[in-house]
Design an enzyme around this catalytic site. Structure first.
Site, PDB file in Angstrom:
ATOM      1  N   HIS A   1       0.814  -1.210   0.000  1.00  0.00           N
ATOM      2  CA  HIS A   1       0.000   0.000   0.000  1.00  0.00           C
ATOM      3  C   HIS A   1       0.851   1.265   0.000  1.00  0.00           C
ATOM      4  CE1 HIS A   1      -3.019  -2.805   2.222  1.00  0.00           C
ATOM      5  NE2 HIS A   1      -3.042  -2.997   0.919  1.00  0.00           N
ATOM      6  N   ASN A   2       2.065   1.172  -0.495  1.00  0.00           N
ATOM      7  CA  ASN A   2       2.929   2.356  -0.541  1.00  0.00           C
ATOM      8  C   ASN A   2       2.364   3.393  -1.508  1.00  0.00           C
ATOM      9  OD1 ASN A   2       4.547   0.957   1.174  1.00  0.00           O
ATOM     10  ND2 ASN A   2       6.248   0.673  -0.245  1.00  0.00           N
TER      11      ASN A   2
END
Length: 438
Positions: free
Chosen positions: A265-266
Site C-alpha cells: 500500500h505504498n
C-alpha cells in the site's frame, strides 16, 4: 420540485416547523437554529449498481435475521453495511458520525447537513439530517428515529468506537441492550447474489482497462504518478460508461517502482522509472464502493537473474494457490499449504501477509471486511458457492539482497453455484508476459 421537506425540527429550547422551500427559506429559522431536519432536495436517484429488488431483498433478509435473533433495531455505522443495505450510499465522514437505522418498519440514513440532500437522493427510503451547531445533534437524530424501540439494539462492535458507544448509551431513553450485529452481517455478505457477482466482474474488467492504460504510458524516465494517473482516468471513464447513474469516487492506482515496491500500500511518488526496475502495478476499480484489484509484478526492459528467480518462485505459489481455491476447502488449510511451499522455496521469512481475502465493499478509506473470508492460518471458513475470494501471495526481499523488491500477483475467483471455480482475472502474469519492452 426541489424542496426541503417540512417536519417538526428541534431548535434551541423550542420546536420549529420549517417548510424549507426555496421561496420561503428567508421566512423561517436558519440552519443554525435547527438540530435535526429533512433535506429532500431534488429527486430520488436511480440505483447506481443494483436493482431495487436486489436492495429490498437484502433488507428483507436482514429483518428476518433480526426477528430470529430478537433484535429490535440495527444501527449500522460502517461504510460496508451502510453501503450494502442502502444499495449504494458511501458516506464521507470528515470526522462526522453517520449511521443507517433499520427496524421492522423503518430504513433511515442519518447524515450531516454538510452533505445536503445527496444522502436522501441516494437512499432507497428515508433520511434524517443533523446539523453541526450542537455536538450532540447526531444522537438527537438517532434517538428521534429509534423512537419507542425497546429491546436489543444491534450495533457493529468491529466499527463503533468507545466514544460513540458511550454517548449512544447515555442518550438512549430506554437503555437498550447493545448486541453485536457486525460479525453476523459480515457472514451474510460473504455469499454474493447474482447481481453482486455481475458488478464484481464488471469492476474486474475495469481494473484491467486501468492496467493496460498503465502499461501504455510507462517507460524510462516516466514518474510513478503519471502512470497512476493514466490508469485511474481510464477506470473512471469506464465505470461512467458502464454505470452512468453511479457515484464516481475512490477508484485509484498505486504504481510503485524500485524500492517503493516493498509495501503493498505504498503511496505513489515522483520517482522516475528506470530500466531493470521492479514494478508493482495495482489498479483498484471501485464503482460505488464495490472494489476489486488487479495487481501484477512487472519489470521494465529486462529482469536480472536474481530478480527472475524470486519472481518465478512467487508465481509458482500463485499458480498453486489458484488450484487450491475449491468449494469445500478451508481457508486455513490453503494458507498453511502455501506457507509450506514458501518454506520449501526458502522464502517464508519474506512473506508479507496472508494469501487472499474476500471482495466487495472495500476501499483504502475504510478498509477490508472484518475477519472471516481470508486466506489466513487462523481462518476456518470453508469455501462455498457464492463466495468471491482473491489469491494474492506477496513477498518482499530487503534492499541490498539479491532480487530486492516486492512481488505480488492478485487474481479473483468466484465459486459458482455448480461448484465450478471461475477466475475472472484475465490480465497475464509472470516473466513471459510482464517484462515490458519500450
Amino acid at each position: 420540485m426541489s424542496m426541503w421537506c417540512g417536519r417538526l425540527l428541534r431548535a434551541a429550547g423550542r420546536g420549529v416547523q420549517a417548510s424549507w422551500s426555496r421561496a420561503a427559506s428567508n421566512d423561517v429559522a436558519t440552519f443554525r437554529d435547527i438540530n435535526t431536519m429533512k433535506f429532500c432536495n431534488g429527486q430520488k436517484m436511480p440505483t447506481g449498481l443494483f436493482t431495487a429488488g436486489e436492495v429490498e431483498g437484502r433488507i428483507t433478509k436482514l429483518r428476518e435475521t433480526m426477528e430470529h435473533e430478537g433484535i429490535a433495531a440495527c444501527l449500522f455505522t460502517s461504510f460496508h453495511n451502510i453501503n450494502y443495505y442502502s444499495g449504494g450510499f458511501v458516506y464521507c465522514a470528515f470526522n462526522r458520525p453517520y449511521c443507517l437505522i433499520v427496524t421492522p418498519e423503518k430504513h433511515v440514513i442519518v447524515s450531516s447537513l454538510v452533505d445536503g440532500g445527496q444522502p436522501w437522493r441516494r437512499s432507497p427510503h428515508d433520511n434524517i439530517v443533523y446539523t453541526d451547531w450542537k455536538c450532540d445533534n447526531y444522537f438527537l437524530a438517532v434517538v428521534e428515529e429509534l423512537g419507542e424501540v425497546r429491546g436489543s439494539l444491534g450495533v457493529e462492535y468491529n466499527h463503533m468506537n468507545l466514544d460513540i458507544n458511550r454517548s449512544l448509551r447515555q442518550h438512549l431513553p430506554h437503555r437498550n441492550t447493545l448486541v453485536d450485529i457486525g460479525q453476523p452481517t459480515t457472514r451474510m455478505r460473504m455469499i454474493k447474489s447474482k447481481e453482486e457477482i455481475a458488478v464484481i466482474k464488471n469492476s474486474m474488467a475495469t481494473a484491467e482497462v486501468g492496467g493496460w492504460a498503465c502499461t501504455e504510458v510507462l517507460g524510462e524516465g516516466v514518474p510513478e504518478y503519471e502512470v497512476a494517473l493514466a490508469g485511474t482516468q481510464a477506470m473512471v471513464r469506464n465505470i461512467a460508461k458502464i454505470y452512468p447513474n453511479s457515484d464516481l469516487m475512490d477508484s485509484w492506482v498505486w504504481f510503485q517502482s524500485g524500492i517503493n515496491t516493498d509495501g503493498s500500500h505504498n503511496p505513489v511518488t515522483s520517482r522516475k522509472i528506470q530500466k531493470g526496475d521492479n514494478l508493482s502495478l495495482n489498479c483498484f476499480s471501485t464503482p460505488q464502493g464495490y472494489n476489486v484489484s488487479l495487481e501484477r509484478t512487472c519489470f521494465l526492459d529486462h529482469c536480472s537473474d536474481a530478480h527472475l528467480k524470486v519472481w518465478e518462485a512467487n508465481v509458482s505459489v500463485h499458480k498453486k494457490g489458484l488450484q487450491l481455491i475449491q468449494p469445500g476447502a478451508k481457508c486455513s488449510e490453503i494458507a498453511h499449504e502455501l506457507s509450506d511451499m514458501y518454506a520449501q522455496l526458502g522464502l517464508l521469512k519474506y512473506q508479507m501477509t496472508g494469501c487472499g481475502h474476500s471482495l466487495d465493499v472495500l476501499c483504502h478509506r475504510y478498509g477490508l471486511e472484518a475477519a472471516g473470508l481470508a486466506l489466513h492460518e487462523d481462518s476456518d471458513t470453508v469455501l462455498e458457492p457464492g463466495m468471491v475470494v482473491s489469491m494474492k501471495p506477496m513477498i518482499t526481499i530487503p534492499e541490498g539482497q539479491p532480487g530486492a523488491g516486492g512481488y505480488r500477483e492478485h487474481s479473483i475467483l468466484i465459486i459458482n453455484d455448480d461448484n465450478t471455480v471461475e477466475n475472472i482475472t484475465s490480465f497475464p502474469f509472470g516473466p513471459e508476459h510482464n517484462i515490458i519492452k519500450k
